[in-house]
Design a protein around this motif. Structure first.
Motif, short mmCIF file in Angstrom:
data_model
loop_
_atom_site.label_atom_id
_atom_site.label_comp_id
_atom_site.label_asym_id
_atom_site.label_seq_id
_atom_site.Cartn_x
_atom_site.Cartn_y
_atom_site.Cartn_z
N VAL A 234 42.08 47.88 34.13
CA VAL A 234 41.93 47.46 32.52
C VAL A 234 41.97 46.04 32.62
CG1 VAL A 234 43.30 47.84 30.48
CG2 VAL A 234 43.30 49.67 32.17
N LEU A 235 41.10 45.62 31.63
CA LEU A 235 40.87 44.24 31.36
C LEU A 235 41.35 43.93 30.23
CD1 LEU A 235 37.21 43.54 32.60
CD2 LEU A 235 39.48 43.35 34.07
N ARG A 236 41.81 42.66 29.78
CA ARG A 236 42.26 42.12 28.54
C ARG A 236 40.83 41.28 28.17
NH1 ARG A 236 47.82 41.14 27.19
NH2 ARG A 236 46.65 39.95 25.50
N LEU A 240 39.40 36.85 29.13
CA LEU A 240 38.36 36.71 30.23
C LEU A 240 38.14 35.29 29.72
CD1 LEU A 240 36.23 40.00 29.45
CD2 LEU A 240 37.70 39.35 31.65
N PRO A 241 37.79 34.48 30.84
CA PRO A 241 37.25 33.07 30.91
C PRO A 241 36.13 32.66 30.77
CG PRO A 241 38.10 33.45 33.08
CD PRO A 241 38.21 35.09 32.11
N ILE A 294 43.65 38.43 34.30
CA ILE A 294 42.66 39.02 33.24
C ILE A 294 42.86 40.58 33.12
CG2 ILE A 294 40.81 37.60 33.45
CD1 ILE A 294 39.07 39.53 35.20
N GLY A 295 43.71 41.02 34.03
CA GLY A 295 43.88 42.73 33.89
C GLY A 295 44.75 43.00 35.21
N ARG A 296 44.74 44.39 35.47
CA ARG A 296 45.47 45.21 36.10
C ARG A 296 45.15 46.49 36.39
NH1 ARG A 296 51.32 45.00 36.67
NH2 ARG A 296 51.34 43.23 35.23
N CYS A 297 45.31 47.05 37.77
CA CYS A 297 45.04 48.24 38.10
C CYS A 297 45.74 49.33 37.69
CB CYS A 297 44.83 48.53 39.92
SG CYS A 297 43.75 47.06 40.50
N SER A 307 37.53 47.69 29.20
CA SER A 307 38.20 46.52 28.91
C SER A 307 38.95 46.56 27.34
CB SER A 307 37.04 45.46 28.67
OG SER A 307 37.66 44.14 27.74
N ALA A 308 40.04 46.30 26.98
CA ALA A 308 40.75 46.40 26.12
C ALA A 308 40.49 45.34 24.89
CB ALA A 308 42.25 46.27 26.22
#
Length: 329
Positions: A234-236, A240-241, A294-297, A307-308
C-alpha cells in the motif's frame, strides 16, 4: 518493442522463453544480480545492455549508464562491486570522436564507482544495423557476511523507502529526444549507488529487499517485488516524491510518473522497527538526502500494489503491458 519495456510482455518473455531455456536455481530467483554459491566468498554477478538514444543527454551519457546500471544491480544484492567487463557494438560510420567520448565517460564513471574494467570486446556491424553505439557490461561484486537481500524477502509490515525524486531520468531522455522545453533543463539522475547501500546496511543490516527502479519505473519494480514475496503493498500517494518538473512533463505527455525510469534511485524494504534509522542513513548521504517512506507491506491483496489517494480511496498500481518510454537505458 513492448517485449523490451520491462512490463508484462518482458516478464512473459523471461518466464516462458529464457527461464526454461537457461533454467537453474540461481537464475530462478530473478533478482537484479545472481548470488553465486560456488566460492569461499559470496559473489554477486550481473549483466546489462545499454541502447539509450540519444547517446548523450543532460546529466550523463550511455557511458555513465553502462557503469552505473551494472554497479547498481550488484549493489541491490548488497554486494560491493569489484570488476566489470565491457563490450562495445559499434555501427559502421560512427565517428571515433563519439566513441572516444563514450569511452571516457565510461572510464570516469568506473573510477568514481570504485570498480575496475578488467576485460572487454568490440564488434562493428554494418551501417543501418545498429544505432551508433551499444554497450554491454557485466559485473562481479562481493556480498558481505550476514547480508541476505532478495526480491522474495519482503514481509508484512515492512516499510517501503525510496531514496529520492522519481521519474527524472526518463523525462530527461524524452526532453532531448523530442526537443521538448519544460522551462528548466531536466538532468538525468544517473549515479552509482554502492556507497549509499554501504551506509544503509551499516545502519540496518537486516534490509530485506533492495531494487533500483529503472525500466518501467517505481510502479513496475514494486509489482515485481509484491509478486516475488507474496505480499500486498500500500503506497501513500501524497508521499510519492515526484518533482514538479516531472509531474508537469508527464501531464503534458500523458505519462504516469510511477512508470517513468530512474537511474540513480533505490527502493528499500526494511523492518518497521528499523525504518527510522534506515531513513536517517539514506538522508545522510548526498544521493539519499530526499529519501522518504512511501508505503508499507500488508497481508491483504497479496501480489498487488495499491495507492491510497488523498480522497480516501485507493487505486491499483498495475504492471504495465510494455514501456511508456522506450530506449531510455
Amino acid at each position: 518493442m513492448g517485449h523490451g519495456g520491462g512490463g508484462t510482455l518482458s516478464a512473459e518473455l523471461v518466464e516462458h522463453l529464457f527461464a526454461p531455456a537457461f533454467g537453474n536455481q540461481i537464475l530462478a530467483e530473478l533478482g537484479d544480480s545472481a548470488r553465486l554459491p560456488a566460492s569461499a566468498e559470496r559473489l554477486a554477478f550481473s549483466t546489462d545492455s545499454f541502447v539509450v538514444r540519444p547517446l548523450f543527454f543532460p546529466g550523463g551519457s550511455i557511458g555513465d549508464l553502462a557503469v552505473n546500471g551494472t554497479v547498481n544491480d550488484l549493489a541491490m544484492a548488497g554486494a560491493r562491486p569489484l570488476f566489470l567487463s565491457c563490450g562495445f557494438i559499434l555501427e559502421e560510420g560512427v565517428e571515433l570522436a563519439v566513441v572516444a567520448r563514450v569511452a571516457h565517460d565510461l572510464g570516469e564513471a568506473a573510477r568514481k564507482a570504485g570498480v575496475t574494467v578488467v576485460t572487454g570486446d568490440t564488434k562493428v556491424v554494418e551501417a543501418g544495423h545498429g544505432d551508433g553505439v551499444f554497450i554491454n557490461t557485466a559485473g562481479i561484486g562481493r556480498i558481505p557476511d550476514g547480508v541476505d537481500i532478495g526480491p522474495g524477502r519482503a514481509q508484512p509490515d515492512d516499510v517501503v523507502l525510496v531514496s529520492g525524486l522519481i521519474g527524472v531520468h526518463g523525462v530527461a531522455i524524452m526532453s532531448v529526444r523530442e526537443g521538448l522545453e519544460f522551462g528548466v533543463e531536466i538532468e538525468s539522475d544517473t549515479a552509482a549507488l554502492g556507497d549509499l547501500v554501504v551506509d544503509l546496511l551499516a545502519a540496518c543490516p537486516d534490509v530485506h529487499v533492495l531494487r533500483d527502479p529503472t525500466r518501467g519505473g517505481l510502479g513496475t519494480t514494486l509489482n515485481e517485488i509484491a509478486a516475488a514475496s507474496g505480499v500486498g503493498i500500500v503506497l501513500r500517494e501524497d508521499r510519492l516524491p515526484v518533482p514538479d518538473t516531472v509531474a508537469n512533463a508527464c501531464a503534458l505527455l500523458g505519462l504516469d510518473p510511477l512508470y517513468v525510469a530512474n537511474e540513480g534511485k533505490l527502493v528499500a524494504f526494511v523492518p518497521p522497527d528499523q525504518a527510522d534509522e534506515c531513513l536517517a542513513a539514506l538522508r545522510a548521504h548526498p544521493l539519499g538526502k530526499e529519501a522518504v517512506a512511501i508505503g508499507r507491506c500488508v497481508t491483504d491483496h497479496p501480489g498487488m500494489v495499491v495507492s491510497a489517494t488523498g480522497l480516501g480511496g485507493t487505486r491499483v498500481v498495475d504492471m504495465p503491458l510494455g514501456e511508456q518510454l522506450p530506449r531510455i537505458c
